[in-house]
Design a protein around this motif. Structure first.
Motif, short mmCIF file in Angstrom:
data_model
loop_
_atom_site.label_atom_id
_atom_site.label_comp_id
_atom_site.label_asym_id
_atom_site.label_seq_id
_atom_site.Cartn_x
_atom_site.Cartn_y
_atom_site.Cartn_z
N SER A 21 0.84 -1.20 0.00
CA SER A 21 0.00 0.00 0.00
C SER A 21 0.88 1.25 0.00
O SER A 21 2.08 1.18 0.28
CB SER A 21 -0.90 0.03 1.24
OG SER A 21 -0.11 0.18 2.41
N ALA A 22 0.24 2.37 -0.26
CA ALA A 22 0.95 3.66 -0.19
C ALA A 22 1.42 3.91 1.24
O ALA A 22 2.52 4.43 1.46
CB ALA A 22 0.04 4.79 -0.66
N VAL A 29 9.79 4.64 4.28
CA VAL A 29 10.58 5.88 4.26
C VAL A 29 10.81 6.36 5.70
O VAL A 29 11.93 6.76 6.06
CB VAL A 29 9.89 6.97 3.41
CG1 VAL A 29 10.60 8.30 3.55
CG2 VAL A 29 9.83 6.54 1.95
N ARG A 30 9.78 6.31 6.53
CA ARG A 30 9.93 6.70 7.94
C ARG A 30 10.91 5.79 8.67
O ARG A 30 11.71 6.25 9.50
CB ARG A 30 8.57 6.70 8.65
CG ARG A 30 7.65 7.82 8.20
CD ARG A 30 6.44 7.98 9.11
NE ARG A 30 5.59 6.81 9.19
CZ ARG A 30 4.58 6.54 8.35
NH1 ARG A 30 4.30 7.39 7.35
NH2 ARG A 30 3.84 5.46 8.51
N PHE A 31 10.88 4.50 8.38
CA PHE A 31 11.81 3.55 8.99
C PHE A 31 13.25 3.92 8.63
O PHE A 31 14.14 3.96 9.48
CB PHE A 31 11.49 2.13 8.51
CG PHE A 31 12.26 1.05 9.19
CD1 PHE A 31 11.78 0.46 10.35
CD2 PHE A 31 13.47 0.59 8.68
CE1 PHE A 31 12.48 -0.56 10.98
CE2 PHE A 31 14.17 -0.42 9.30
CZ PHE A 31 13.68 -0.99 10.47
N GLN A 32 13.47 4.22 7.35
CA GLN A 32 14.79 4.65 6.88
C GLN A 32 15.22 5.94 7.59
O GLN A 32 16.36 6.05 8.05
CB GLN A 32 14.76 4.87 5.37
CG GLN A 32 16.04 5.48 4.80
CD GLN A 32 15.86 5.77 3.34
OE1 GLN A 32 16.39 5.06 2.51
NE2 GLN A 32 15.11 6.81 3.01
N ASP A 33 14.32 6.90 7.69
CA ASP A 33 14.63 8.17 8.36
C ASP A 33 15.04 7.94 9.81
O ASP A 33 15.96 8.57 10.33
CB ASP A 33 13.44 9.13 8.30
CG ASP A 33 13.15 9.61 6.88
OD1 ASP A 33 14.01 9.44 5.99
OD2 ASP A 33 12.03 10.14 6.67
N ASP A 34 14.35 6.99 10.47
CA ASP A 34 14.68 6.66 11.86
C ASP A 34 16.08 6.04 11.96
O ASP A 34 16.83 6.35 12.89
CB ASP A 34 13.63 5.71 12.44
CG ASP A 34 13.87 5.44 13.92
OD1 ASP A 34 13.88 6.42 14.71
OD2 ASP A 34 14.07 4.27 14.28
N ALA A 52 0.54 8.50 -3.35
CA ALA A 52 -0.72 7.78 -3.46
C ALA A 52 -0.52 6.30 -3.82
O ALA A 52 -1.49 5.55 -3.87
CB ALA A 52 -1.60 8.45 -4.50
N LEU A 53 0.73 5.91 -4.08
CA LEU A 53 1.01 4.54 -4.53
C LEU A 53 2.08 3.88 -3.65
O LEU A 53 2.79 4.55 -2.91
CB LEU A 53 1.48 4.54 -5.99
CG LEU A 53 0.48 5.12 -7.00
CD1 LEU A 53 1.13 5.24 -8.38
CD2 LEU A 53 -0.77 4.27 -7.06
N GLY A 54 2.23 2.58 -3.79
CA GLY A 54 3.18 1.82 -2.98
C GLY A 54 4.54 1.62 -3.61
O GLY A 54 5.35 0.85 -3.09
N ALA A 75 10.46 -3.91 2.92
CA ALA A 75 10.71 -3.01 1.80
C ALA A 75 12.13 -3.29 1.31
O ALA A 75 12.93 -3.89 2.02
CB ALA A 75 10.58 -1.55 2.26
N PRO A 76 12.46 -2.83 0.12
CA PRO A 76 13.81 -3.04 -0.39
C PRO A 76 14.81 -2.07 0.25
O PRO A 76 15.36 -1.18 -0.39
CB PRO A 76 13.66 -2.80 -1.90
CG PRO A 76 12.54 -1.82 -2.00
CD PRO A 76 11.60 -2.19 -0.88
#
Length: 173
Positions: A21-22, A29-34, A52-54, A75-76
């Motif tokens: 999902s989006a 992205v939030r995980f990476q930022d953390d 709006a997309l995954g 995620a990759p």
């Protein structure tokens, strides 16, 4: 990793599809930022192409020398930890509650046998990717990432159970 492109299943140059999902993409992205806030060094940013997309791009974060929570990110996004010795690598690999998969890139049979004997994972590959496990092999690891049971054709064996019955049409005393 920078040339791996995400796209729809019918796009010839797409290496991978979208996340589920989006919101899952935004969460990645939030995980990476953390990870970066915790001291990770961003080598290649995972990016969500459209809110709006995954669809996301692949990312790499060097986490050497940092202390990060033991969490999975579907995620990759590759977390790299550099270590000095094979023992250090095995200790680090076993410091997870998940134990999904691991891989060794080596032509040395002695190293392979040591890793195979000591690393606690469900899928352990040598000189091959850690994805694309056979449906005849256990999926996942001994921890929270799997069930150590075969998938594919044999999945029915652990989704059902045998049951025997004896039936008499009339009650007899």
């Amino acid at each position: 990793a920078a040339v791996l492109r995400s796209g729809a299943w019918l796009e010839d140059d797409a290496f991978m599809g979208p996340l589920v999902s989006a919101e899952s993409a935004a969460q990645a992205v939030r995980f990476q930022d953390d990870l970066v806030k915790r001291g990770g060094r961003l080598r290649l940013a995972l990016q969500q192409s459209d809110p709006a997309l995954g669809f996301v791009s692949a990312g790499i974060v060097d986490m050497t020398g940092t202390d990060v929570p033991d969490e999975e990110c579907f995620a990759p996004l590759l977390q790299v930890f550099r270590v000095e010795t094979l023992d250090d690598a095995i200790t680090l690999a076993n410091r997870t509650r998940f134990g999904l998969s691991a891989g060794l890139v080596s032509d040395d049979d002695d190293i392979w046998n040591e890793v195979r004997r000591r690393v606690r994972v469900g899928i352990l590959n040598r000189n091959r990717p850690t994805v694309g496990a056979s449906g005849k092999l256990p999926f996942g690891g001994p921890g929270m990432s799997g069930n150590f049971r075969p998938g594919g054709y044999y999945a029915a064996d652990y989704c059902a159970w045998p049951q025997a019955s004896q039936i008499e049409d009339q009650l007899t005393v």
